[in-house]
Write an enzyme that holds these catalytic residues in place. Structure first.
Site, PDB file in Angstrom:
ATOM      1  N   SER A  27       6.589  -1.895  -8.666  1.00  0.00           N
ATOM      2  CA  SER A  27       7.543  -2.996  -8.649  1.00  0.00           C
ATOM      3  C   SER A  27       7.130  -4.022  -9.721  1.00  0.00           C
ATOM      4  CB  SER A  27       7.641  -3.604  -7.258  1.00  0.00           C
ATOM      5  OG  SER A  27       8.780  -4.411  -7.131  1.00  0.00           O
ATOM      6  N   HIS A  64      12.535   2.506  -3.512  1.00  0.00           N
ATOM      7  CA  HIS A  64      11.588   1.575  -4.122  1.00  0.00           C
ATOM      8  C   HIS A  64      10.178   1.884  -3.622  1.00  0.00           C
ATOM      9  CE1 HIS A  64      10.880  -1.948  -6.533  1.00  0.00           C
ATOM     10  NE2 HIS A  64      10.246  -2.562  -5.561  1.00  0.00           N
ATOM     11  N   ASP A  73      16.515   3.884  -5.728  1.00  0.00           N
ATOM     12  CA  ASP A  73      15.964   2.536  -5.645  1.00  0.00           C
ATOM     13  C   ASP A  73      17.078   1.505  -5.848  1.00  0.00           C
ATOM     14  OD1 ASP A  73      14.544   0.155  -5.891  1.00  0.00           O
ATOM     15  OD2 ASP A  73      12.971   1.027  -7.133  1.00  0.00           O
TER      16      ASP A  73
END
Length: 677
Positions: free
Chosen positions: A494, A613, A581
């Site tokens: 991320s 994600h 995602d």
């Protein structure tokens, strides 16, 4: 002080290096399914539920508390790992939530834990059978265990309306139609809706006190401030408010009267080092049990002598480890307790608070327990960044290492604004340490828990001071003689993936390679594609990276986007992405893969068609980490477990992308925002 610390560290290294050679631990010990996990007691303490593998995926099982685990019955057969579960107040249902292959469109399901079936599992009922809707649970009723208060964004994708949901029938009844940017609904002990929060397009949040249909504004915070209601006091007249508004730097606990708006300070960190952490109240007496604060580690401040005595009793049984109350009966007479630490495989125990009986239940990773002597210690450290700001971090050295001239993986957490790294067992960190790498986890500015100034210090500093906080950590390890300056890799997920790309693009001489896991490469397309229900956070996001509606914002975002500095990336890069995602879309990976490919740069690409994600399925995680350790071994020479199970090898082959075939088609809504001009 730091010299003394490193002297001790070196002595420890010399001592442990004399022990037998550390074996390569199988990656399945870290990333495969645990044998048993997620235990919860039923409200009456007669049953225990937990998750265990069923057809390759962790699913919910149940058994009587005094039965062996072999007698347990499976309750679910989900093909996707669940996002959490809990018992209803009366023990008649277990509720759980899950999405579709990582898309974060959550549905709420119910299953009867007492249902008898001749084979397979009992039927689970989808209580919110809606597509492309993210259901949220705001309250599970104690007064009527058949009732939930939920949020659904089926009418408007950007905002959640409030519904009551009858578990037994699935009946939904709209309670509040959200046409005015409501972002939270708060219920008191009597389960009455008392406070609603609204967030405007500038990110200002207002609390409104609800009396009948009348909403009265009672509290307001700016986009750079934070406040939330933790719970209500004993007689329901006031709520516990955690806030860092105005002159407050560290978030503080107050009691607020919603009718008079009078606030009384209850507590802040006695050491004035970190934000207010946690408040735990007795659900029956409504009195405070403890508050907690997390700096390098978590400290508890006990308000209840009985609970404190129980905690100290448990600590005496497990010296040097951390103890947590994971689950309890409604009357707090019986508990499920977790025991663990940075270099320990965790364990779960049943604890009778009245008799002090302590009964072992399970070890989630029993095979890891057998080799935990090879796990590495995680040590809190700190260092100064480019502007002198002190950056807290954790350093893990490989077992048997003297801590000198070691290859390093800088492991950067996600977020970035609010999350942080914590002390304790971390599977990825232990895996990397076992492969021979020192692991640095920096809590760079913007990380949460260290005060408002520290957290907001990352605003508009993507690729700048935030990146310096990481870079200066590497410099510190080199100056201390710990890091081999030619063998430092940056890795993260991320925001950590963004930091990886930024590290290779903006400081190309610092790192030997990078591993980007679901990281954004282009801040324009990142902001252009956030989920609709993130609308309330748009001003918050603009405050972090820049407003694409202004020339100044466009320039900030262009300069901070690694995609537009791809010419400077010269080191090998491994990119990992989930196709579903919703936060950092596949386009972020595709764009930079294409840019690197077209310039003849070295890039490997792993794409999972059934993940979002981050990877949740063990076979995908093991395949990804198998490729990661091979990649790291080739670049900075650590150890590498070559063999892998057939299903993992097959999955890795399926996820490995031929970069010559990667294409990127801009979304229709996407503006040609490739540069700031």
């Amino acid at each position: 002080m730091k010299k003394i610390f490193y002297g001790l560290l070196l002595l420890l290294g010399v001592h442990t290096i004399q022990a037998q050679e550390v074996p390569i631990l199988d990656r399945a010990l870290f990333f495969g399914n645990p044998e048993i996990a997620g235990g919860q007691l039923s409200p009456d303490g007669k049953w225990i539920s937990f998750t265990k593998e069923y057809e390759g995926i962790m699913n919910i099982w149940v058994k009587k508390i005094d039965e062996p685990f072999e007698k347990a019955r499976p309750l679910t057969n989900s093909k996707r790992p669940l996002n959490g579960y809990f018992w209803t107040e009366d023990g008649k249902n277990i509720l759980y939530v899950k999405d579709n292959n990582g898309d974060e469109n959550m549905n709420i399901f119910a299953v009867d834990p007492m249902a008898k079936v001749t084979s397979g599992v009992p039927e689970s009922r989808n209580l919110t059978p809606l597509k492309e809707v993210t259901a949220q649970i705001y309250m599970a009723s104690r007064k009527d265990p058949d009732l939930l208060m939920v949020g659904l964004n089926n009418r408007d994708k950007a905002w959640h309306d409030l519904y009551s949901l009858k578990i037994s029938t699935g009946e939904l009844k709209k309670i509040y139609e959200n046409k005015d940017r409501i972002t939270s609904y708060d219920f008191d002990w009597d389960e009455k809706l008392r406070v609603l929060s609204k967030t405007d397009d500038k990110g200002t949040t207002q609390f409104f006190y609800k009396e009948g249909d009348k909403l009265t504004p009672i509290y307001e915070t700016l986009v750079t401030e934070n406040a939330y209601i933790s719970n209500w006091n004993e007689d329901n007249s006031k709520f516990y408010l955690v806030t860092n508004k105005g002159n407050l730097d560290k978030s503080t606990l107050f009691l607020m009267d919603p009718k008079t708006q009078q606030m009384t300070k209850v507590e802040s960190d006695p050491k004035d080092q970190v934000d207010f952490g946690g408040l735990f109240l007795d659900r029956n007496t409504r009195k405070m049990i403890y508050t907690s604060y997390t700096g390098d580690k978590t400290e508890y401040y006990w308000k209840d002598k009985v609970w404190e005595a129980n905690y100290k009793f448990l600590q005496s049984k497990f010296p040097g480890r951390e103890v947590g109350f994971v689950s309890s009966t409604n009357d707090y007479s019986k508990f499920l307790v977790s025991v663990g630490g940075d270099r320990y495989a965790s364990e779960a125990y049943f604890f009778d608070a009245k008799t002090k009986q302590l009964i072992f239940q399970y070890t989630p990773r029993a095979e890891l327990k057998k080799v935990e002597k090879y796990l590495a210690a995680m040590t809190p450290i700190s260092y100064k960044s480019s502007d002198g700001l002190e950056i807290p971090a954790y350093l893990t050295l490989p077992v048997g290492s003297a801590g000198k001239n070691v290859p390093v993986v800088v492991f950067v957490h996600g977020g970035p604004k609010g999350p942080r790294d914590y002390w304790g067992y971390n599977a990825a960190v232990q895996f990397l340490a076992n492969r021979g790498y020192a692991v640095l986890q920096p809590n760079f500015r913007a990380s949460g828990g260290y005060g408002k100034k520290f957290q907001n210090g990352g605003d508009l500093q993507w690729g700048k001071l935030m990146q310096d906080d990481i870079t200066w950590g590497v410099k510190y390890l080199i100056e201390q003689g710990i890091a081999d300056k030619n063998k430092v890799v940056i890795m993260g997920g991320s925001y950590g993936g963004y930091a990886t790309l930024a590290g290779l693009a903006f400081t190309p001489d610092v790192y030997a390679a990078g591993v980007d896991i679901v990281g954004p490469s282009n801040l324009f397309t990142l902001l252009d594609s956030v989920p609709a229900y993130w609308e309330s956070a748009r001003a918050f996001l603009y405050g972090m990276v820049g407003d694409p509606g202004t020339e100044e914002g466009k320039k900030l975002m262009h300069d901070a986007s690694p995609l537009f500095s791809v010419d400077k990336i010269s080191k090998p890069l491994l990119i990992v992405q989930g196709a579903n995602d919703p936060r950092v879309k596949q386009a972020e990976a595709d764009q930079i893969v294409i840019a690197l490919r077209d310039k003849g740069k070295k890039v490997n690409y792993i794409l999972a068609d059934d993940e979002g994600h981050g990877f949740r399925k063990p076979v995908n995680s093991m395949a990804m980490y198998a490729e990661t350790e091979k990649f790291l071994s080739e670049v900075i020479g650590g150890r590498y477990q070559k063999e892998m199970p057939e299903n993992v090898a097959k999955r890795l082959k399926e996820m490995t992308v031929d970069i010559s075939k990667v294409k990127y088609t801009p979304a229709k809504s996407e503006k040609p925002a490739g540069n700031s001009k």
